[in-house]
Write a protein that holds these residues in place. Sequence first.
Motif, PDB file in Angstrom:
ATOM      1  N   GLY A 159       0.816  -1.222   0.000  1.00  0.00           N
ATOM      2  CA  GLY A 159       0.000   0.000   0.000  1.00  0.00           C
ATOM      3  C   GLY A 159       0.842   1.262   0.000  1.00  0.00           C
ATOM      4  O   GLY A 159       0.554   2.230  -0.702  1.00  0.00           O
ATOM      5  N   THR A 160       1.923   1.256   0.772  1.00  0.00           N
ATOM      6  CA  THR A 160       2.822   2.413   0.824  1.00  0.00           C
ATOM      7  C   THR A 160       3.483   2.655  -0.525  1.00  0.00           C
ATOM      8  O   THR A 160       3.600   3.802  -0.975  1.00  0.00           O
ATOM      9  N   ILE A 161       3.900   1.597  -1.184  1.00  0.00           N
ATOM     10  CA  ILE A 161       4.530   1.724  -2.504  1.00  0.00           C
ATOM     11  C   ILE A 161       3.540   2.289  -3.515  1.00  0.00           C
ATOM     12  O   ILE A 161       3.863   3.197  -4.287  1.00  0.00           O
ATOM     13  N   ILE A 162       2.323   1.798  -3.501  1.00  0.00           N
ATOM     14  CA  ILE A 162       1.303   2.265  -4.452  1.00  0.00           C
ATOM     15  C   ILE A 162       0.961   3.726  -4.197  1.00  0.00           C
ATOM     16  O   ILE A 162       0.883   4.525  -5.132  1.00  0.00           O
ATOM     17  N   ILE A 163       0.784   4.112  -2.943  1.00  0.00           N
ATOM     18  CA  ILE A 163       0.455   5.504  -2.617  1.00  0.00           C
ATOM     19  C   ILE A 163       1.602   6.431  -2.998  1.00  0.00           C
ATOM     20  O   ILE A 163       1.384   7.519  -3.534  1.00  0.00           O
ATOM     21  N   GLY A 164       2.846   6.010  -2.757  1.00  0.00           N
ATOM     22  CA  GLY A 164       4.008   6.828  -3.133  1.00  0.00           C
ATOM     23  C   GLY A 164       4.089   7.041  -4.633  1.00  0.00           C
ATOM     24  O   GLY A 164       4.357   8.139  -5.107  1.00  0.00           O
ATOM     25  N   ALA A 165       3.857   5.983  -5.394  1.00  0.00           N
ATOM     26  CA  ALA A 165       3.892   6.099  -6.857  1.00  0.00           C
ATOM     27  C   ALA A 165       2.765   6.991  -7.354  1.00  0.00           C
ATOM     28  O   ALA A 165       2.947   7.798  -8.263  1.00  0.00           O
ATOM     29  N   PHE A 166       1.592   6.859  -6.772  1.00  0.00           N
ATOM     30  CA  PHE A 166       0.447   7.667  -7.178  1.00  0.00           C
ATOM     31  C   PHE A 166       0.685   9.143  -6.865  1.00  0.00           C
ATOM     32  O   PHE A 166       0.340  10.019  -7.652  1.00  0.00           O
ATOM     33  N   SER A 167       1.305   9.420  -5.730  1.00  0.00           N
ATOM     34  CA  SER A 167       1.600  10.802  -5.350  1.00  0.00           C
ATOM     35  C   SER A 167       2.568  11.445  -6.344  1.00  0.00           C
ATOM     36  O   SER A 167       2.372  12.584  -6.765  1.00  0.00           O
ATOM     37  N   GLY A 168       3.611  10.713  -6.720  1.00  0.00           N
ATOM     38  CA  GLY A 168       4.566  11.224  -7.713  1.00  0.00           C
ATOM     39  C   GLY A 168       3.910  11.448  -9.053  1.00  0.00           C
ATOM     40  O   GLY A 168       4.187  12.426  -9.748  1.00  0.00           O
ATOM     41  N   PHE A 169       3.007  10.563  -9.437  1.00  0.00           N
ATOM     42  CA  PHE A 169       2.281  10.702 -10.693  1.00  0.00           C
ATOM     43  C   PHE A 169       1.403  11.946 -10.661  1.00  0.00           C
ATOM     44  O   PHE A 169       1.346  12.704 -11.633  1.00  0.00           O
ATOM     45  N   ASN A 170       0.710  12.184  -9.539  1.00  0.00           N
ATOM     46  CA  ASN A 170      -0.147  13.370  -9.412  1.00  0.00           C
ATOM     47  C   ASN A 170       0.663  14.660  -9.524  1.00  0.00           C
ATOM     48  O   ASN A 170       0.220  15.628 -10.145  1.00  0.00           O
ATOM     49  N   LYS A 171       1.850  14.688  -8.929  1.00  0.00           N
ATOM     50  CA  LYS A 171       2.701  15.880  -9.023  1.00  0.00           C
ATOM     51  C   LYS A 171       3.123  16.120 -10.466  1.00  0.00           C
ATOM     52  O   LYS A 171       3.153  17.254 -10.925  1.00  0.00           O
ATOM     53  N   SER A 172       3.442  15.064 -11.166  1.00  0.00           N
ATOM     54  CA  SER A 172       3.845  15.171 -12.563  1.00  0.00           C
ATOM     55  C   SER A 172       2.693  15.695 -13.425  1.00  0.00           C
ATOM     56  O   SER A 172       2.894  16.564 -14.275  1.00  0.00           O
ATOM     57  N   VAL A 173       1.503  15.191 -13.195  1.00  0.00           N
ATOM     58  CA  VAL A 173       0.329  15.641 -13.948  1.00  0.00           C
ATOM     59  C   VAL A 173       0.042  17.107 -13.642  1.00  0.00           C
ATOM     60  O   VAL A 173      -0.248  17.901 -14.548  1.00  0.00           O
ATOM     61  N   ALA A 174       0.133  17.499 -12.378  1.00  0.00           N
ATOM     62  CA  ALA A 174      -0.118  18.895 -11.999  1.00  0.00           C
ATOM     63  C   ALA A 174       0.896  19.827 -12.655  1.00  0.00           C
ATOM     64  O   ALA A 174       0.529  20.902 -13.152  1.00  0.00           O
ATOM     65  N   LEU A 175       2.161  19.431 -12.685  1.00  0.00           N
ATOM     66  CA  LEU A 175       3.196  20.249 -13.318  1.00  0.00           C
ATOM     67  C   LEU A 175       2.940  20.386 -14.816  1.00  0.00           C
ATOM     68  O   LEU A 175       3.059  21.482 -15.378  1.00  0.00           O
ATOM     69  N   THR A 176       2.557  19.297 -15.462  1.00  0.00           N
ATOM     70  CA  THR A 176       2.271  19.331 -16.897  1.00  0.00           C
ATOM     71  C   THR A 176       1.093  20.253 -17.197  1.00  0.00           C
ATOM     72  O   THR A 176       1.145  21.057 -18.130  1.00  0.00           O
ATOM     73  N   LYS A 177       0.038  20.162 -16.405  1.00  0.00           N
ATOM     74  CA  LYS A 177      -1.133  21.021 -16.608  1.00  0.00           C
ATOM     75  C   LYS A 177      -0.774  22.492 -16.405  1.00  0.00           C
ATOM     76  O   LYS A 177      -1.209  23.348 -17.174  1.00  0.00           O
ATOM     77  N   ASP A 178      -0.009  22.790 -15.359  1.00  0.00           N
ATOM     78  CA  ASP A 178       0.389  24.179 -15.119  1.00  0.00           C
ATOM     79  C   ASP A 178       1.265  24.702 -16.248  1.00  0.00           C
ATOM     80  O   ASP A 178       1.124  25.851 -16.669  1.00  0.00           O
TER      81      ASP A 178
END
Length: 124
Positions: free
Chosen positions: A21-40
């Motif tokens: 669960g920790t690995i999945i949440i960490g990967a998802f968090s990094g993915f969300n940051k990447s998506v937010a940066l791309t959108k901005d």
Amino acid sequence: MKKGFTLIEVVLVSAIILIIGTIIIGAFSGFNKSVALTKDAEKIVSLLYRARSNTISSRNDLSYGVRFEPSKVVLFLGDTYIANSPTNETIQLQPTTVVNSIVLSGGGSSVFFDRLTGKTSQVG
């Protein structure tokens, strides 16, 4: 023979589930940051194109500029940025996106476009 799970088995399975669960949440968090940066980044590029287009077409007989601040980017009318002008269009950046520093030729943190050519002297 007793049926059921021992305490060691329950703890071991719980630990494995927690690790996965920790690995999945960490990967998802990094993915969300990447998506937010791309959108901005897409919003900023769009704002720059719109400022340039409005300036070239002499919309409202004015030139337009874009101001970069740590948590927002502002499209403004005229040759001077006025912080609380009602004509400013502000794009708030995601909390994970921060403009740390802007280095433009001529200094400052604003980009202005030439009304005839659409070029800018503030490169960086």
